[in-house]
Design an enzyme around this catalytic site. Structure first.
Site, PDB file in Angstrom:
ATOM      1  N   PRO A  31      13.379  21.542  20.477  1.00  0.00           N
ATOM      2  CA  PRO A  31      12.361  22.420  19.891  1.00  0.00           C
ATOM      3  C   PRO A  31      11.242  21.564  19.309  1.00  0.00           C
ATOM      4  O   PRO A  31      11.504  20.582  18.617  1.00  0.00           O
ATOM      5  CB  PRO A  31      13.133  23.154  18.777  1.00  0.00           C
ATOM      6  N   GLN A  85      15.648  28.327  17.294  1.00  0.00           N
ATOM      7  CA  GLN A  85      15.867  27.474  16.127  1.00  0.00           C
ATOM      8  C   GLN A  85      15.238  28.091  14.883  1.00  0.00           C
ATOM      9  O   GLN A  85      14.085  28.532  14.899  1.00  0.00           O
ATOM     10  CB  GLN A  85      15.285  26.071  16.343  1.00  0.00           C
ATOM     11  N   CYS A 115      13.673  18.393  10.195  1.00  0.00           N
ATOM     12  CA  CYS A 115      12.214  18.280  10.179  1.00  0.00           C
ATOM     13  C   CYS A 115      11.757  17.478   8.960  1.00  0.00           C
ATOM     14  O   CYS A 115      12.131  17.805   7.825  1.00  0.00           O
ATOM     15  CB  CYS A 115      11.576  19.660  10.173  1.00  0.00           C
ATOM     16  N   GLY A 216      16.119  11.021  19.982  1.00  0.00           N
ATOM     17  CA  GLY A 216      15.331   9.918  19.442  1.00  0.00           C
ATOM     18  C   GLY A 216      15.147   8.814  20.462  1.00  0.00           C
ATOM     19  O   GLY A 216      16.119   8.214  20.916  1.00  0.00           O
ATOM     20  N   ASP A 217      13.893   8.582  20.851  1.00  0.00           N
ATOM     21  CA  ASP A 217      13.539   7.522  21.809  1.00  0.00           C
ATOM     22  C   ASP A 217      14.103   7.748  23.206  1.00  0.00           C
ATOM     23  O   ASP A 217      14.412   6.797  23.922  1.00  0.00           O
ATOM     24  CB  ASP A 217      13.969   6.133  21.291  1.00  0.00           C
ATOM     25  N   SER A 239      12.470  14.924  23.422  1.00  0.00           N
ATOM     26  CA  SER A 239      11.459  15.476  22.518  1.00  0.00           C
ATOM     27  C   SER A 239      10.077  15.023  22.938  1.00  0.00           C
ATOM     28  O   SER A 239       9.499  15.553  23.878  1.00  0.00           O
ATOM     29  CB  SER A 239      11.764  15.064  21.072  1.00  0.00           C
ATOM     30  N   ARG A 240       9.556  13.971  22.287  1.00  0.00           N
ATOM     31  CA  ARG A 240       8.176  13.539  22.539  1.00  0.00           C
ATOM     32  C   ARG A 240       7.959  13.041  23.963  1.00  0.00           C
ATOM     33  O   ARG A 240       6.835  13.052  24.462  1.00  0.00           O
ATOM     34  CB  ARG A 240       7.790  12.457  21.534  1.00  0.00           C
TER      35      ARG A 240
END
Length: 334
Positions: A31, A85, A115, A216-217, A239-240
């Site tokens: 999300p 979420q 968050c 993460g990463d 994610s990113r």
């Protein structure tokens, strides 16, 4: 060359079991506030049809006080599997919001406890719950009692380097009834800076019996495989890495299932996807969608000759026609 060891491939080839619910993919789309709306999720799902998608996080108190459901909760009846979420610090509001999420079609309900943004943590939500484990336990219990679908938690390893309490916190979440834990391997103080501390995902995996998802990463097939091998996690959440690249979840999913790499999209294919993203946002949200599309277009326009100039021009568009003309011109030059 990325190689998946046979033991890992065999384990990851089985469905991911979240309580009573099964997902036929070990790769999930995170999300992301202001990103993972219905339009974005459709693009990701085109390349990863079996992966779990998540809505943007929804404020439970907002649902309680406002008549009608948030646009963020828009779920296409055909988009399965899907999780909604929620965030807040009040168990009763979250229980009520969870019931609305299930009524909208959520296959699972995820509670945001990670968050790092100030406006969320100052209200007692997000990663501030790492400092209030009793409240976090009460939240999970209230949501579990309120709905029949599995309840999951997404969190971080701790508030800062001096307050890494994830091992105790994660065990409390499982004991309270959480059926899966997604761990972003950074502290709240880190935000999105520095490297993710994947070793903590491995430590959490050793103390929990519910699935642990690594976050993460995760920016490539290589990083996903490396993370899974190092941590023993049950899956990864992107994610990113999907910003301007909705192909990533599908690329990783394909590799975990087949041990074969998909050919990466060409620049023309990426720009074509960017144009489609712009047009769909306009159709879905009107002029506000065009404004929101500017950031997405900036993420798509990287890594090719003329990208910087195109990115600058796309950041100032006011209409869908302007954006389409600019992208079509760039494609013609390529």
């Amino acid at each position: 060359m990325t190689v998946l060891c046979s033991q890992l491939q065999q384990r990851l080839a089985t469905p991911l079991k979240i309580g009573s619910f099964e997902v036929r993919s070990r790769v999930l789309q995170s999300p992301l506030s202001g990103v993972t709306d219905l339009v974005f999720r459709r693009l990701v799902r085109r390349y990863a049809p079996e992966s779990m998608m998540y809505t943007e996080m929804v404020h439970a108190a907002g649902l309680h006080h406002v008549q009608g459901l948030s646009k963020i909760m828009d779920v296409d009846p055909n988009e399965k599997p899907i999780s909604i979420q929620l965030f807040d610090c009040r168990p009763d509001f979250l229980g009520e919001a969870a019931q609305k999420a299930v009524a909208e079609g959520a296959d699972t309900v995820d509670i945001n406890m990670g968050c790092p943004v100030n406006k969320i943590t100052k209200k007692g939500g997000g990663s501030s719950l790492l400092r209030e484990p009793e409240t976090a336990v009460a939240i999970v219990r209230a949501v579990v009692e309120a709905v029949s679908v599995p309840v999951t938690v997404k969190t971080r390893i701790g508030w800062n380097d001096d307050e890494i309490n994830i091992l105790d916190f994660a065990q409390r979440m499982e004991e309270a009834g959480a059926q899966m834990l997604t761990l972003h391997a950074r502290t709240r103080a880190q935000g999105y800076k520095g490297e993710a501390k994947w070793e903590w995902i491995g430590k959490v995996k050793q103390v929990l019996s519910i699935p642990v998802i690594a976050n993460g990463d995760i920016f490539s097939v290589e990083s996903a495989v490396r993370c899974l091998e190092q941590t023993g996690a049950d899956g990864v959440m992107c994610s990113r890495g999907t910003l301007g690249y909705p192909f990533l979840v599908g690329e990783i999913d394909h590799f975990l299932k087949t041990a074969k790499r998909l050919a990466p999209p060409t620049t023309v294919e990426r720009l074509t996807c960017a144009k489609e993203h712009l047009q769909a946002l306009w159709e879905y949200k009107g002029d506000r969608g065009v404004q929101q599309a500017r950031k997405h277009l900036a993420w798509y326009t990287k890594g090719f000759v003329g990208a910087s100039d195109l990115r600058d021009q796309l950041s100032r568009i006011d209409t869908v026609e302007q954006g389409v003309t600019l992208i079509d011109s760039a494609i013609a030059k390529l």
